[in-house]
Design a protein around this motif. Structure first.
Motif, PDB file in Angstrom:
ATOM      1  N   UNK A 307       0.841  -1.192   0.000  1.00 27.90           N
ATOM      2  CA  UNK A 307       0.000   0.000   0.000  1.00 27.90           C
ATOM      3  C   UNK A 307       0.871   1.236   0.000  1.00 27.90           C
ATOM      4  N   UNK A 308       0.260   2.350  -0.373  1.00 24.12           N
ATOM      5  CA  UNK A 308       0.939   3.638  -0.281  1.00 24.12           C
ATOM      6  C   UNK A 308       0.712   4.273   1.082  1.00 24.12           C
ATOM      7  N   UNK A 309      -0.478   4.056   1.647  1.00 21.32           N
ATOM      8  CA  UNK A 309      -0.759   4.511   3.004  1.00 21.32           C
ATOM      9  C   UNK A 309      -1.927   3.714   3.569  1.00 21.32           C
ATOM     10  N   UNK A 310      -1.995   3.676   4.898  1.00 25.07           N
ATOM     11  CA  UNK A 310      -3.108   3.044   5.605  1.00 25.07           C
ATOM     12  C   UNK A 310      -3.536   4.010   6.697  1.00 25.07           C
ATOM     13  N   UNK A 311      -4.837   4.316   6.768  1.00 18.00           N
ATOM     14  CA  UNK A 311      -5.268   5.216   7.836  1.00 18.00           C
ATOM     15  C   UNK A 311      -5.574   4.423   9.103  1.00 18.00           C
ATOM     16  N   UNK A 312      -5.838   5.139  10.186  1.00 19.62           N
ATOM     17  CA  UNK A 312      -5.956   4.497  11.490  1.00 19.62           C
ATOM     18  C   UNK A 312      -7.232   3.687  11.670  1.00 19.62           C
ATOM     19  N   UNK A 313      -8.114   3.682  10.683  1.00 17.57           N
ATOM     20  CA  UNK A 313      -9.267   2.788  10.731  1.00 17.57           C
ATOM     21  C   UNK A 313      -9.023   1.526   9.913  1.00 17.57           C
ATOM     22  N   UNK A 314      -7.918   1.506   9.150  1.00 17.51           N
ATOM     23  CA  UNK A 314      -7.587   0.335   8.348  1.00 17.51           C
ATOM     24  C   UNK A 314      -7.884   0.481   6.871  1.00 17.51           C
ATOM     25  N   UNK A 315      -8.237   1.686   6.408  1.00 15.41           N
ATOM     26  CA  UNK A 315      -8.478   1.893   4.981  1.00 15.41           C
ATOM     27  C   UNK A 315      -7.141   1.906   4.238  1.00 15.41           C
ATOM     28  N   UNK A 316      -7.102   1.208   3.107  1.00 16.99           N
ATOM     29  CA  UNK A 316      -5.855   1.034   2.365  1.00 16.99           C
ATOM     30  C   UNK A 316      -5.885   1.838   1.063  1.00 16.99           C
ATOM     31  N   UNK A 317      -4.906   2.701   0.905  1.00 18.75           N
ATOM     32  CA  UNK A 317      -4.721   3.463  -0.337  1.00 18.75           C
ATOM     33  C   UNK A 317      -3.580   2.810  -1.099  1.00 18.75           C
ATOM     34  N   UNK A 318      -3.850   2.377  -2.324  1.00 21.42           N
ATOM     35  CA  UNK A 318      -2.821   1.630  -3.056  1.00 21.42           C
ATOM     36  C   UNK A 318      -2.586   2.139  -4.474  1.00 21.42           C
ATOM     37  N   UNK A 319      -3.450   2.992  -5.012  1.00 25.85           N
ATOM     38  CA  UNK A 319      -3.264   3.383  -6.417  1.00 25.85           C
ATOM     39  C   UNK A 319      -3.026   4.868  -6.622  1.00 25.85           C
ATOM     40  N   UNK A 320      -3.040   5.669  -5.547  1.00 30.69           N
ATOM     41  CA  UNK A 320      -2.897   7.104  -5.742  1.00 30.69           C
ATOM     42  C   UNK A 320      -2.159   7.758  -4.587  1.00 30.69           C
ATOM     43  N   UNK A 321      -1.414   8.798  -4.924  1.00 27.04           N
ATOM     44  CA  UNK A 321      -0.766   9.654  -3.936  1.00 27.04           C
ATOM     45  C   UNK A 321      -1.533  10.957  -3.906  1.00 27.04           C
ATOM     46  N   UNK A 322      -2.473  11.073  -2.977  1.00 26.01           N
ATOM     47  CA  UNK A 322      -3.359  12.226  -3.005  1.00 26.01           C
ATOM     48  C   UNK A 322      -4.164  12.218  -4.291  1.00 26.01           C
ATOM     49  N   UNK A 323      -4.110  13.335  -5.028  1.00 24.02           N
ATOM     50  CA  UNK A 323      -4.860  13.439  -6.287  1.00 24.02           C
ATOM     51  C   UNK A 323      -4.104  12.829  -7.460  1.00 24.02           C
ATOM     52  N   UNK A 324      -2.869  12.412  -7.259  1.00 18.41           N
ATOM     53  CA  UNK A 324      -2.057  11.864  -8.351  1.00 18.41           C
ATOM     54  C   UNK A 324      -2.190  10.344  -8.388  1.00 18.41           C
ATOM     55  N   UNK A 325      -2.698   9.847  -9.504  1.00 16.84           N
ATOM     56  CA  UNK A 325      -2.807   8.395  -9.659  1.00 16.84           C
ATOM     57  C   UNK A 325      -1.432   7.824  -9.953  1.00 16.84           C
ATOM     58  N   UNK A 326      -1.078   6.753  -9.234  1.00 20.71           N
ATOM     59  CA  UNK A 326       0.288   6.246  -9.272  1.00 20.71           C
ATOM     60  C   UNK A 326       0.398   4.854  -9.885  1.00 20.71           C
ATOM     61  N   UNK A 327      -0.544   3.954  -9.601  1.00 29.29           N
ATOM     62  CA  UNK A 327      -0.437   2.580 -10.095  1.00 29.29           C
ATOM     63  C   UNK A 327      -1.812   2.077 -10.527  1.00 29.29           C
ATOM     64  N   UNK A 328      -2.408   1.173  -9.735  1.00 28.19           N
ATOM     65  CA  UNK A 328      -3.727   0.668 -10.093  1.00 28.19           C
ATOM     66  C   UNK A 328      -4.264  -0.247  -9.008  1.00 28.19           C
ATOM     67  N   UNK A 329      -5.531  -0.623  -9.163  1.00 30.07           N
ATOM     68  CA  UNK A 329      -6.142  -1.535  -8.195  1.00 30.07           C
ATOM     69  C   UNK A 329      -5.510  -2.913  -8.308  1.00 30.07           C
TER      70      UNK A 329
END
Length: 613
Positions: A307-329
């Motif tokens: 992942x690129x980041x995980x928030x404290x509730x466990x949500x996983x961000x894996x395809x974008x850095x903020x508004x910039x799309x970086x990879x994919x699902x």
């Protein structure tokens, strides 16, 4: 048997302006075929090129070809494609890898043509899609025209990877090496992550993993495991070491036993040679390999994703850095879902705790504005960083936050606890953030085998509040009397929180736990309290009744003595009830000596920790 090849591509007969054309991806992009199209593109405009991750020279995404091509990618990769997406000259279409084939077949993204890289036909006319079956097979089946680059360097792979020469409308014979992606060097951070992830993998498990440092580090620490299996959307060179060590046998798999199952391969020539004509490694379309119901047919399925980041509730961000799309699902959600449905399966998200030279925490209080959640908080079971394993399944929002703060980088933990107070309810007594025991080293989790049972020894931490409370209420009156010298009736959440919220750099508190899936049970606790006035510490232990006699207190005491010695503490003392003979024996076996006590009902024991003792 002589096999006749189709004619060379005459592009006006195959496509037209505005066509949607699929391009084979990953390590098997048909570069010579694409260049042939570019060289004969006079009169063509606005061709949409649809593809997955494409490695190497993604020339079609360059500014100079913006009138000829527009890329539409399901997974952003490579500088040219990423730049084109950022500038709006290319599109990114998010979709689960298991469902992309359906976009071709149901008319959502109908394909006019498919450009693929294949092996030469065998004597019966069958060509192999080689390293990239994934969505290529579906594209070939659904496209109006199939144009192939016949390439002698494409390996012939087993499984459902073959198309007949009669299915190909035109071909170009061009030998080109496949793109090679060597295993990246493993740094100290990913080394520690790999060790922690490997602790979650039992013998006989079936694995899914991606590309990069973390899978490489993890598989490095699995070479001594037994009867591992592979059911993974992709293969990399990371598979070579455990294969050569005999750790991967696929013997215990419950779906395609005896076979490595995958859909594409990215690596070096060593990997491509391994899969060439290898009947033990089978390639299938992503719609089959990534189907969660098929993944779940593997018992003990372990999905390892990043992942690129995980928030404290466990949500996983894996395809974008903020508004910039970086990879994919990609296949993350497919395998997280499949592993969660598998018998004894585990869904693991592994990532470094920081980015940008430790200036940014990748464990965040909230998802970065603009970033998209790929895997929901309801899917994630484990999050692993170089600071440990956070177990999230069945945890409340507050418990999740504490678990994740524990595996965040130490310099961000206090700030994360303060931030979480602004958004989620945290009681006033939850004042301290988790701290590590420096003397335990980089790996704070120690695996123990006691009388044939597996346990872990680790620091006690604020996320253990409820577990310690359950531990207290499991004790008999006799155990409570021997430990506390009276019969306490209550262990409130506030008191439990105080006992687990330890400044581990001053005092030390360890526990021995059993982890069965996401179920964690405390079986023993040992701690010492530091007395600065005379540079001493006082130790105490308690063990769950049904685990007594296995040596847990002995292990905890040995570890605490080692920690105290490393801190330069002069002596360790303990006050034990005179009728608690088993505990007295444990201390005396560790060379504690009795001292005269004012209270005959208590025994005072002491161990000198000075170097000359």
């Amino acid at each position: 048997m002589t096999v006749s090849l189709p004619p060379s591509p005459h592009w006006p007969e195959l496509i037209k302006s505005g066509s949607r054309v699929f391009v084979g991806g990953n390590a098997a992009v048909p570069y010579a075929l694409i260049q042939h199209l570019i060289d004969h593109s006079t009169g063509f405009t606005d061709i949409e090129l649809v593809h997955m991750l494409t490695l190497g020279d993604t020339r079609w995404a360059r500014e100079e070809y913006r009138a000829l091509f527009k890329a539409n990618t399901f997974f952003i990769g490579g500088d040219e494609v990423r730049k084109a997406v950022d500038e709006g000259r290319a599109d990114y279409t998010p979709c689960f890898l298991s469902e992309i084939s359906g976009l071709f077949s149901d008319g959502t993204l109908p394909l006019d043509a498919a450009l693929v890289n294949v092996s030469p036909p065998d004597p019966f006319g069958y060509c192999s899609l080689g390293t990239s079956v994934d969505i290529c097979m579906s594209a070939v089946r659904q496209a109006g025209k199939v144009i192939a680059q016949i390439n002698k360097q494409v390996p012939r792979t087993a499984g459902h990877s073959y198309i007949h020469i009669s299915e190909i409308d035109a071909c170009l014979e061009a030998d080109e090496p496949l793109v090679e992606v060597p295993t990246p060097p493993i740094d100290s951070v990913t080394e520690r992550i790999g060790q922690y992830v490997a602790m979650l993998v039992e013998n006989g498990a079936t694995l899914q993993f991606g590309i990069g440092k973390i899978p490489s580090a993890t598989l490095k620490y699995l070479t001594k495991h037994q009867d591992l299996g592979i059911h993974s959307e992709m293969l990399t060179d990371s598979i070579l070491a455990p294969l050569e060590a005999g750790a991967i046998t696929n013997r215990k798999k419950t779906f395609h036993p005896g076979k490595v199952v995958t859909s594409f391969a990215i690596g070096t020539q060593r990997l491509y040679d391994l899969i060439d004509n290898n009947p033990h490694i089978e390639f299938y379309p992503s719609s089959y390999v990534n189907k969660p119901a098929n993944i779940a047919k593997n018992d003990n399925m372990i999905a390892i994703n990043s992942a690129l980041e995980v928030d404290l509730t466990g949500q996983v961000v894996a395809d974008s850095l903020g508004h910039d799309f970086y990879s994919g699902i990609g296949g993350q959600v497919d395998f997280v879902s499949g592993a969660a449905m598998s018998k004894n399966g585990k869904a693991i998200i592994a990532l470094p705790s920081t980015a940008a030279n430790e200036t940014v925490s990748r464990i965040t209080a909230c998802v970065t504005p603009g970033a998209g959640v790929v895997t929901s908080r309801g899917n994630v079971q484990y999050v692993v960083t170089e600071y440990g394993i956070a177990s999230l399944k069945g945890k409340s929002i507050r418990e999740r936050a504490l678990e994740l703060i524990r595996v965040a980088h130490p310099k961000f933990r206090a700030g994360l606890l303060e931030e979480v107070r602004q958004h989620y309810w945290v009681p006033h007594y939850q004042a301290k953030y988790p701290t590590d025991i420096p003397e335990l080293g980089d790996i704070q989790l120690k695996k123990l085998t006691l009388q044939g049972d597996n346990f872990y020894m680790r620091p006690l931490n604020p996320a253990d509040e409820r577990r310690l409370q359950e531990f207290f209420y499991s004790h008999t009156k006799e155990t409570l009397r021997l430990r506390y010298n009276h019969d306490p009736k209550q262990m409130s959440r506030a008191k439990s929180c105080n006992l687990v919220s330890v400044d581990q750099s001053t005092d030390a508190a360890l526990c021995i736990v059993r982890q069965e899936g996401s179920r964690i049970t405390i079986h023993a606790v040992g701690r010492f309290y530091y007395n600065p006035h005379d540079n001493s510490c006082e130790a105490a232990f308690v063990t769950r009744e049904n685990q007594q006699g296995k040596g847990m207190a002995k292990r905890l005491l040995s570890q605490l003595i080692d920690i105290a010695r490393q801190r330069g503490i002069d002596r360790m003392v303990a006050m034990v009830r005179a009728d608690n003979r088993p505990m007295i024996k444990i201390f005396e076996q560790a060379n504690f000596t009795r001292r005269v006590s004012d209270d005959p009902s208590d025994v005072e024991l002491q161990l000198s920790l000075e170097k000359d003792a």
